[in-house]
Every structure is written in structure tokens, then in C-alpha cells.
Enzyme design. Structure first.
Site, mmCIF file in Angstrom:
data_model
loop_
_atom_site.group_PDB
_atom_site.id
_atom_site.type_symbol
_atom_site.label_atom_id
_atom_site.label_comp_id
_atom_site.label_asym_id
_atom_site.label_seq_id
_atom_site.Cartn_x
_atom_site.Cartn_y
_atom_site.Cartn_z
ATOM 1 N N TYR A 11 0.830 -1.117 0.186
ATOM 2 C CA TYR A 11 -0.039 0.013 0.039
ATOM 3 C C TYR A 11 0.697 1.085 -0.265
ATOM 4 O O TYR A 11 0.881 2.094 -0.976
ATOM 5 C CB TYR A 11 -0.950 -0.049 1.038
ATOM 6 C CG TYR A 11 -1.859 1.211 1.479
ATOM 7 C CD1 TYR A 11 -2.397 1.743 0.300
ATOM 8 C CD2 TYR A 11 -1.844 1.817 2.646
ATOM 9 C CE1 TYR A 11 -3.336 2.876 0.699
ATOM 10 C CE2 TYR A 11 -2.857 2.921 3.026
ATOM 11 C CZ TYR A 11 -3.385 3.433 2.059
ATOM 12 O OH TYR A 11 -4.095 4.534 2.230
ATOM 13 N N ILE A 12 1.786 1.425 1.073
ATOM 14 C CA ILE A 12 2.345 2.682 1.054
ATOM 15 C C ILE A 12 3.517 2.513 0.145
ATOM 16 O O ILE A 12 4.156 3.686 -0.558
ATOM 17 C CB ILE A 12 3.003 3.108 2.551
ATOM 18 C CG1 ILE A 12 1.546 2.955 3.340
ATOM 19 C CG2 ILE A 12 3.593 4.392 2.553
ATOM 20 C CD1 ILE A 12 2.046 2.918 4.962
ATOM 21 N N LEU A 33 4.740 -10.843 -2.509
ATOM 22 C CA LEU A 33 3.531 -11.120 -2.909
ATOM 23 C C LEU A 33 2.659 -11.344 -1.831
ATOM 24 O O LEU A 33 1.536 -11.847 -2.023
ATOM 25 C CB LEU A 33 3.286 -11.728 -4.264
ATOM 26 C CG LEU A 33 4.106 -10.993 -5.353
ATOM 27 C CD1 LEU A 33 4.128 -11.746 -6.436
ATOM 28 C CD2 LEU A 33 3.353 -9.831 -5.850
ATOM 29 N N ASP A 58 10.874 -13.783 -0.577
ATOM 30 C CA ASP A 58 10.894 -13.565 0.746
ATOM 31 C C ASP A 58 12.045 -12.948 1.494
ATOM 32 O O ASP A 58 13.407 -13.689 1.282
ATOM 33 C CB ASP A 58 10.335 -14.799 1.486
ATOM 34 C CG ASP A 58 10.059 -14.445 2.967
ATOM 35 O OD1 ASP A 58 10.774 -13.596 3.689
ATOM 36 O OD2 ASP A 58 9.398 -15.343 3.614
ATOM 37 N N SER A 124 5.873 3.325 13.416
ATOM 38 C CA SER A 124 4.409 3.542 13.595
ATOM 39 C C SER A 124 4.059 4.395 15.061
ATOM 40 O O SER A 124 4.829 4.323 15.637
ATOM 41 C CB SER A 124 3.583 2.515 13.647
ATOM 42 O OG SER A 124 2.353 2.406 14.196
ATOM 43 N N TYR A 149 3.257 -6.915 16.967
ATOM 44 C CA TYR A 149 3.582 -6.166 15.685
ATOM 45 C C TYR A 149 4.037 -4.867 16.357
ATOM 46 O O TYR A 149 5.321 -4.297 15.945
ATOM 47 C CB TYR A 149 2.134 -5.631 15.218
ATOM 48 C CG TYR A 149 2.281 -4.383 14.246
ATOM 49 C CD1 TYR A 149 2.854 -4.618 12.840
ATOM 50 C CD2 TYR A 149 1.706 -3.107 14.614
ATOM 51 C CE1 TYR A 149 3.128 -3.430 12.127
ATOM 52 C CE2 TYR A 149 1.851 -2.172 13.763
ATOM 53 C CZ TYR A 149 2.508 -2.284 12.609
ATOM 54 O OH TYR A 149 2.650 -0.994 11.981
ATOM 55 N N LYS A 153 8.099 -3.064 15.916
ATOM 56 C CA LYS A 153 8.377 -1.667 15.230
ATOM 57 C C LYS A 153 9.316 -0.938 16.192
ATOM 58 O O LYS A 153 10.190 -0.401 15.832
ATOM 59 C CB LYS A 153 6.933 -0.724 15.121
ATOM 60 C CG LYS A 153 6.370 -1.248 13.853
ATOM 61 C CD LYS A 153 7.156 -1.042 12.696
ATOM 62 C CE LYS A 153 6.226 -1.829 11.351
ATOM 63 N NZ LYS A 153 7.221 -1.887 10.118
ATOM 64 N N TYR A 176 4.241 6.570 11.221
ATOM 65 C CA TYR A 176 3.258 6.992 10.518
ATOM 66 C C TYR A 176 2.068 6.994 11.512
ATOM 67 O O TYR A 176 1.979 6.185 12.332
ATOM 68 C CB TYR A 176 2.814 5.704 9.336
ATOM 69 C CG TYR A 176 3.879 5.359 8.401
ATOM 70 C CD1 TYR A 176 5.011 6.251 8.052
ATOM 71 C CD2 TYR A 176 3.854 3.878 7.935
ATOM 72 C CE1 TYR A 176 5.835 5.886 7.391
ATOM 73 C CE2 TYR A 176 4.854 3.568 7.106
ATOM 74 C CZ TYR A 176 5.797 4.441 6.665
ATOM 75 O OH TYR A 176 6.674 3.996 5.800
ATOM 76 N N ASN A 197 -9.880 -4.228 8.885
ATOM 77 C CA ASN A 197 -9.610 -4.030 10.338
ATOM 78 C C ASN A 197 -9.672 -2.354 10.427
ATOM 79 O O ASN A 197 -10.127 -1.996 11.302
ATOM 80 C CB ASN A 197 -8.273 -4.523 10.677
ATOM 81 C CG ASN A 197 -8.334 -6.001 11.269
ATOM 82 O OD1 ASN A 197 -9.352 -6.428 11.717
ATOM 83 N ND2 ASN A 197 -7.377 -6.701 10.728
ATOM 84 N N GLY A 296 -7.715 -2.790 23.482
ATOM 85 C CA GLY A 296 -6.429 -2.209 22.925
ATOM 86 C C GLY A 296 -6.551 -1.050 22.209
ATOM 87 O O GLY A 296 -5.368 -0.514 22.069
ATOM 88 N N ASP A 297 -7.816 -0.492 21.998
ATOM 89 C CA ASP A 297 -7.762 0.881 21.298
ATOM 90 C C ASP A 297 -7.426 2.036 22.239
ATOM 91 O O ASP A 297 -7.716 1.931 23.292
ATOM 92 C CB ASP A 297 -9.069 1.149 20.663
ATOM 93 C CG ASP A 297 -9.262 0.604 19.063
ATOM 94 O OD1 ASP A 297 -8.213 0.261 18.686
ATOM 95 O OD2 ASP A 297 -10.382 0.596 18.678
HETATM 96 N N1 UDP Z 1 -12.808 1.875 14.079
HETATM 97 C C1 UDP Z 1 -14.114 1.563 14.117
HETATM 98 N N2 UDP Z 1 -14.756 0.572 13.226
HETATM 99 C C2 UDP Z 1 -13.940 -0.069 12.264
HETATM 100 C C3 UDP Z 1 -12.508 0.067 12.273
HETATM 101 C C4 UDP Z 1 -12.019 1.068 13.089
HETATM 102 O O1 UDP Z 1 -14.913 2.141 14.863
HETATM 103 O O2 UDP Z 1 -14.580 -1.087 11.887
HETATM 104 C C5 UDP Z 1 -12.111 2.913 15.102
HETATM 105 C C6 UDP Z 1 -11.127 2.388 15.811
HETATM 106 O O3 UDP Z 1 -11.890 1.916 16.891
HETATM 107 C C7 UDP Z 1 -10.346 3.406 15.953
HETATM 108 C C8 UDP Z 1 -10.413 4.269 14.537
HETATM 109 O O4 UDP Z 1 -11.532 3.604 14.001
HETATM 110 O O5 UDP Z 1 -10.720 4.227 16.986
HETATM 111 C C9 UDP Z 1 -9.074 3.879 13.682
HETATM 112 O O6 UDP Z 1 -8.942 2.428 13.752
HETATM 113 P P1 UDP Z 1 -8.134 2.026 12.569
HETATM 114 O O7 UDP Z 1 -7.973 0.356 12.813
HETATM 115 O O8 UDP Z 1 -8.029 2.375 11.198
HETATM 116 O O9 UDP Z 1 -6.451 2.470 13.252
HETATM 117 P P2 UDP Z 1 -5.683 2.390 14.594
HETATM 118 O O10 UDP Z 1 -6.497 1.820 15.785
HETATM 119 O O11 UDP Z 1 -4.683 1.550 14.345
HETATM 120 O O12 UDP Z 1 -5.517 3.779 14.926
#
Ligand code: UDP
Length: 338
Positions: A11-12, A33, A58, A124, A149, A153, A176, A197, A296-297
Site C-alpha cells: 500500500y504505502i 506478494l 521473501d 508507527s 506487531y 516496530k 506513520y 480492520n 487495545g484501542d
Molecule cells: N474503527 C471503528 N470501526 C472499524 C474500524 C475502526 O470504529 O470498523 C475505529 C477504531 O476503533 C479507531 C479508529 O477507527 O478508533 C481507527 O482505527 P484503525 O484500525 O483504522 O487504526 P488504529 O486503531 O490503528 O489507529
């Protein structure tokens, strides 16, 4: 100058290869790939109007990697190739440690043995965890990431710092924030593997009717609308930052350089705001439901981007609306391919 780009069909990586070719660099890509497709190669050539060399293997295959260094006069490397699924890394940590760290070490050994310099590493903002103060600066204290993961990093960063220090090398560590969007041509973008995700691919697939609704993971965060806040950076702007980081390393006369830059917009946007901007930008409807928080968010993360601006002359240029429009072109292109 010939630049080795690992994961250059990703992607990037693919967007960065286009920017490198547009800036007069020659490119050798190594990509196995595992998370990319061969048609991206043709699309990079079509978009850039330039050719490059591609090796499908790889990076853990050390002998094959060595042959690439033997065959080309490599002047620097941008190392994207890595496994990147947070969830999977919790299930299969050894896969992540082996892949993400061995491949980095193999590359650095080649750099050391062949007396090469100029190494750029994809890191990241996960290395900051939930920072206490916003915006996040490069010297904001790091926290041990929760996922394997994220740990790869952070460990990768430490390996690179030791590498630069001990062997007098120039390295750039790019942290990033949340990359989004696709190439304006509609020919390059993030390839969905299974159920996305990440937020923006999920919104895109919901708007396209491939998913019934978006699950918003929590609206009880301590933010103005209750949903979590991130710093979403347009992938082409991000790609341009790699060229800026490379040019900075090449121009630097010192032998030993450890650059660390946050790459974001400097602006925090909530999940609900993203949905609204997406709907407006693409004139679509994105049905959603509020669900429990995702484990984990974090609540809030956005970058202080002044260092990148001051030292590399780089900053993000694209509005969120423009960035989100490009995802729609890319989704339409993918629909024609199916
Ligand atoms: N998020 C959400 N629904 C989804 C995917 C993500 O509400 O289907 C929310 C997630 O909880 C976070 C934000 O969107 O608050 C960004 O999530 P992402 O997985 O894209 O990035 P990261 O969590 O790694 O910052």
C-alpha cells in the site's frame, strides 16, 4: 541513484515507488506478494510512465537478498516489507518477530558488509501508546506497545539506532499515523484482504454495499462526540515524505544520522467525523451502529508535525475530503477487476 524498496508493491510502498520514479530515482523492488498483487507492478509502471526491477521473494531468504545487492549498485533502502496485522500478531507473535526483525537485520547486515548507508524504516505511532499530551512530539516518551506487531516496530527502531551509532550510518525512522486514501489515478490503493480492520477501508466497503454497516467501536470515549480520535494522513502525502527523508539523508554530510519524524497532518478527527466527511465527499450513505470499544484501542492520537516541516520541508497537503474521494475511485477500479 538506485533505491531498494522492500514491500514496494504494498500500500504505502507502491505510492512511494511512484514518487521515487517521479523524482528521478531508479528503483529495485523486493516483495514476496504475501500481501500484494502482481497487477500493482503494471499499474505503477502505467501511473509513473517508468520501469523498475522487481524480485519476487521473501526477504528471509538471505542468499537471494545478497544477490540483489551484488547485481545492483544500491544507494539506499526504504524498508516497508513487514507483517502488519495487530490482531494476528497477538495470535502468532513468533511469525511477527521472525519476519519483521530477521528481514530488517538481513538488510542491515548487507548495508554493513557492503559499506552502504541511507536506510529508511517504516515505523508507527503505535510506539507512543496512549500519550499523555497532544500533539505527540518525536520526543514524547515511548510506551511498550501492547501488540507483538507494535513491539517489532519499537525493537526495529532500537536496532536501527544501534546500527547507525556503531557503524556510522544514516538512518531515518518514520512514524506513520493513520495512512488513508488511494492514488488519484484510481490504480493504486490498499488491497482489502478479508474483512478490513482499519476504519477507512471498512467505511469504503460499507458505502459500496459490500458490508451491511460500519461498527463504530465505542462512543463513550472522553472526546467531544465520544468516538476515538486519530490523525489520518493521505497516502500520497506520506509517500512524498519518504522522498523528502531520503533527500535529506543524501544531502547530509555527516556519516552518522538518526532522523526520527512523525508523519501525520497534525489534526485529530473522530470516527463519527470521518463517517460524515466520507459521506459528503463521495455523496454516499454509510450506515453504522455503535458497538462496544475494541480491546487495545487508544482514545486519542495526533501528531506534532513541526519537526518534519522544519527539517525536511515536508507537510501534508491534501484535505481529508480529497483523500477520501480517492478511495471511491479505487473501490470502483477494484469492482471492475472482480
Ligand atoms: N474503527 C471503528 N470501526 C472499524 C474500524 C475502526 O470504529 O470498523 C475505529 C477504531 O476503533 C479507531 C479508529 O477507527 O478508533 C481507527 O482505527 P484503525 O484500525 O483504522 O487504526 P488504529 O486503531 O490503528 O489507529
Amino acid at each position: 541513484m538506485m533505491i531498494l524498496v522492500t514491500g514496494g508493491l504494498g500500500y504505502i510502498g507502491s505510492h512511494t515507488v511512484v514518487e521515487l520514479l517521479g523524482n528521478g530515482f531508479e528503483v529495485v523492488i523486493v516483495d514476496d506478494l504475501s500481501n500484494s498483487e502482481k497487477f500493482i507492478l503494471e499499474n505503477i509502471e502505467e501511473v509513473s510512465g517508468k520501469k523498475f526491477t522487481f524480485y519476487p521473494f521473501d526477504l528471509k531468504k538471505k542468499e537471494l537478498l545478497s544477490q540483489v545487492f551484488q547485481a545492483h549498485n544500491i544507494g539506499g533502502c526504504i524498508h516497508f516489507a513487514a507483517h502488519k496485522s495487530v490482531g494476528e500478531s497477538q495470535e502468532m507473535p513468533l511469525k511477527y518477530y521472525e519476519n519483521n526483525l530477521f528481514t530488517l537485520i538481513h538488510l542491515l547486515q548487507e548495508f554493513k558488509d557492503r559499506e552502504l548507508s541511507n536506510f529508511i524504516f517504516s515505523s508507527s505511532c503505535t510506539v507512543y501508546g496512549q500519550a499523555e499530551h497532544m500533539p505527540i512530539k518525536e520526543d514524547t516518551p515511548l510506551k511498550v506497545p501492547k501488540s507483538a506487531y507494535g513491539k517489532t516496530k519499537q525493537m526495529g527502531e532500537e536496532i536501527l539506532k544501534d546500527f547507525a551509532r556503531a557503524y556510522d550510518k544514516k538512518v531515518s525512522i518514520l512514524r506513520y499515523f493513520n495512512p488513508i486514501g488511494a492514488h488519484p489515478s484510481g490504480k493504486l490503493g490498499e488491497l482489502p484482504v478479508g474483512i478490513p480492520n482499519n476504519l477507512v477501508p471498512y467505511i469504503t466497503q460499507t458505502a459500496a454495499g459490500l458490508r451491511e454497516f460500519l461498527s463504530i467501536w465505542g462512543n463513550d470515549y472522553p472526546t467531544p462526540d465520544g468516538t476515538a480520535i486519530r490523525d489520518y494522513i493521505y497516502v500520497v502525502d506520506l509517500a512524498k515524505a519518504h522522498v523528502a527523508a531520503l533527500k535529506k539523508l543524501l544531502a547530509c554530510e555527516e556519516n552518522k544520522v538518526i532522523d526520527i519524524f512523525n508523519l501525520g497532518t497534525g489534526r485529530g478527527v473522530s470516527v463519527l467525523e470521518m463517517v460524515k466527511i466520507y459521506e459528503k465527499a463521495n455523496n454516499v450513505n454509510v450506515p453504522y451502529r455503535i458497538c462496544e470499544r475494541r480491546s487495545g484501542d487508544i482514545t486519542l492520537a495526533y501528531a506534532d508535525v513541526r519537526k518534519a516541516q522544519k527539517e525536511m520541508g515536508w507537510r501534508s497537503e491534501t484535505t481529508m475530503e480529497e483523500a477520501l474521494k480517492t478511495t471511491w475511485n479505487w473501490q470502483s477500479y477494484l469492482n471492475t477487476k472482480d
